[in-house]
Design a protein around this motif. Sequence first.
Motif, PDB file in Angstrom:
ATOM      1  N   VAL A 325      28.011   3.588   6.569  1.00 11.45           N
ATOM      2  CA  VAL A 325      26.912   4.564   6.509  1.00 11.45           C
ATOM      3  C   VAL A 325      27.489   5.976   6.629  1.00 11.45           C
ATOM      4  O   VAL A 325      27.103   6.887   5.886  1.00 11.45           O
ATOM      5  N   ARG A 326      28.442   6.146   7.539  1.00 17.89           N
ATOM      6  CA  ARG A 326      29.111   7.448   7.644  1.00 17.89           C
ATOM      7  C   ARG A 326      29.845   7.769   6.342  1.00 17.89           C
ATOM      8  O   ARG A 326      29.822   8.909   5.859  1.00 17.89           O
ATOM      9  N   ALA A 327      30.506   6.758   5.788  1.00 14.46           N
ATOM     10  CA  ALA A 327      31.224   6.969   4.528  1.00 14.46           C
ATOM     11  C   ALA A 327      30.258   7.338   3.404  1.00 14.46           C
ATOM     12  O   ALA A 327      30.564   8.203   2.571  1.00 14.46           O
ATOM     13  N   ALA A 328      29.098   6.697   3.382  1.00  8.74           N
ATOM     14  CA  ALA A 328      28.118   6.999   2.344  1.00  8.74           C
ATOM     15  C   ALA A 328      27.652   8.454   2.420  1.00  8.74           C
ATOM     16  O   ALA A 328      27.445   9.110   1.387  1.00  8.74           O
ATOM     17  N   ARG A 329      27.517   8.960   3.618  1.00  6.45           N
ATOM     18  CA  ARG A 329      27.140  10.375   3.769  1.00  6.45           C
ATOM     19  C   ARG A 329      28.256  11.266   3.232  1.00  6.45           C
ATOM     20  O   ARG A 329      27.981  12.264   2.547  1.00  6.45           O
ATOM     21  N   ARG A 330      29.525  10.902   3.510  1.00  8.98           N
ATOM     22  CA  ARG A 330      30.637  11.683   2.957  1.00  8.98           C
ATOM     23  C   ARG A 330      30.659  11.604   1.429  1.00  8.98           C
ATOM     24  O   ARG A 330      31.095  12.540   0.766  1.00  8.98           O
ATOM     25  N   ASN A 331      30.213  10.500   0.904  1.00  8.95           N
ATOM     26  CA  ASN A 331      30.209  10.318  -0.546  1.00  8.95           C
ATOM     27  C   ASN A 331      28.957  10.895  -1.210  1.00  8.95           C
ATOM     28  O   ASN A 331      28.767  10.713  -2.408  1.00  8.95           O
ATOM     29  N   LEU A 365      22.852   7.759  11.786  1.00  7.68           N
ATOM     30  CA  LEU A 365      22.285   8.999  11.266  1.00  7.68           C
ATOM     31  C   LEU A 365      21.806   9.910  12.384  1.00  7.68           C
ATOM     32  O   LEU A 365      21.904  11.145  12.291  1.00  7.68           O
ATOM     33  N   ALA A 366      21.331   9.308  13.481  1.00  9.22           N
ATOM     34  CA  ALA A 366      20.906  10.124  14.629  1.00  9.22           C
ATOM     35  C   ALA A 366      22.118  10.780  15.286  1.00  9.22           C
ATOM     36  O   ALA A 366      22.038  11.913  15.765  1.00  9.22           O
ATOM     37  N   GLU A 367      23.241  10.069  15.322  1.00  8.90           N
ATOM     38  CA  GLU A 367      24.468  10.665  15.870  1.00  8.90           C
ATOM     39  C   GLU A 367      24.905  11.845  15.013  1.00  8.90           C
ATOM     40  O   GLU A 367      25.422  12.845  15.527  1.00  8.90           O
ATOM     41  N   GLU A 368      24.693  11.727  13.701  1.00 11.11           N
ATOM     42  CA  GLU A 368      25.071  12.785  12.781  1.00 11.11           C
ATOM     43  C   GLU A 368      24.190  14.014  12.951  1.00 11.11           C
ATOM     44  O   GLU A 368      24.632  15.147  12.872  1.00 11.11           O
ATOM     45  N   ASP A 369      22.865  13.773  13.170  1.00 14.96           N
ATOM     46  CA  ASP A 369      21.909  14.865  13.311  1.00 14.96           C
ATOM     47  C   ASP A 369      20.930  14.510  14.427  1.00 14.96           C
ATOM     48  O   ASP A 369      19.834  14.019  14.190  1.00 14.96           O
ATOM     49  N   PRO A 370      21.335  14.718  15.689  1.00 14.06           N
ATOM     50  CA  PRO A 370      20.505  14.283  16.821  1.00 14.06           C
ATOM     51  C   PRO A 370      19.158  14.980  16.883  1.00 14.06           C
ATOM     52  O   PRO A 370      18.242  14.492  17.532  1.00 14.06           O
ATOM     53  N   THR A 371      18.986  16.079  16.194  1.00 16.99           N
ATOM     54  CA  THR A 371      17.694  16.774  16.225  1.00 16.99           C
ATOM     55  C   THR A 371      16.714  16.151  15.258  1.00 16.99           C
ATOM     56  O   THR A 371      15.516  16.460  15.309  1.00 16.99           O
TER      57      THR A 371
END
Length: 373
Positions: A325-331, A365-371
């Motif tokens: 999921v983290r990789a997909a965001r980078r992609n 995704l929450a770790e990526e954007d906790p707000t």
Amino acid sequence: MTLLNHRTEGPASAPPLLLGPSLGTSYALWDKVAPELSVTHRVVRWDLPGHGGSAAGLIEAGATVGDLADLVLALADSLGVERFAYAGVSLGGAVGLHLAVHRPERLSSLAVICSSAHFNGPGPWEERAALVRREGLAGLAAGADARWFTSGFTVPELVRDHREADPDAYAACCDALAAFDLRDRLPEIAVPTLLVAGRDDPATPPAHLREIADAVPGSTLVELPDASHLAPAQCPEAVLTTLRAHFGGPAGRGMEVRREVLGDPHVDRAQARQTPFTARFQDFISRYAWGEIWTDPTLSRRERSMITLTALVAHGHYDELAMHVRAARRNGLTPEEIGAVLLQTAVYCGVPAANSAFATAQRVLAEEDPTGG
């Protein structure tokens, strides 16, 4: 058209690598090297005319190295191989040099092993050709170990190949070596070139390989201690190491892509945890998964991320799913697109699997954007 006898190993989709033999041997010369190279390449090793399983009639008296190169290109064409990496020993190395000079558009890279841009003039080869045509190969085969290996070492299968080769075809190969001299053309070679010399090689001493290295721009020279003329048979580990480094573009690129997709922190942690037990697996992942599959331009990285997410949900690999999921965001996938992929997995992988996948993805995704913004 009759083709050179050959053996193909490795994935059909992998980069092609052709391996050429030395005079008097068969493709068995590569037995201890080719299977390892086939992990990352589609390896094609071939027999000289009248050697191993190749028909003697493929070559005639007065043949040239160019004639042998044409047979190699015909083999590549029959396999649908347009451009390939190439490694060859002795006469097989001369074929590679000829291709690099005369057909450079067909080569991606070249390794010349225990070979030369010339073979000490025509005299000795004309004499050998005449001897073989007159007396056959039994006498030469009896002295093969001294020409091929350091004292006390032998490979009986290769000596048998020498003894059983067709004398006329062998003599025609001697004709090719007699006429071969590419020294004036070496500066034209533009493909990445590796030279490998056996320090104890009496047939093509290291000076022959140094001569090529000095003339070919950007080339690399490696000298192997305790190696004689048939280095792939006598020192397979050393030859394999040098060839992997030279032909390992996909592996080096694989680590680069792995870092781009998964991020430096993840790869650094994986490397830090590496042990002698896991080292080959880590190398396999970098070379194969990241160096060949993720670098294939047929699919974009976005598309590969979507496929990977689906496969991980299907098999319940949720720890790997979080990483991808983290990789997909980078992609470049948005949270909405990731959600759409996971929603489709509910149809084809099952609702419970998708439920766990959504929970994993939501956490990441929450770790990526906790707000939540």
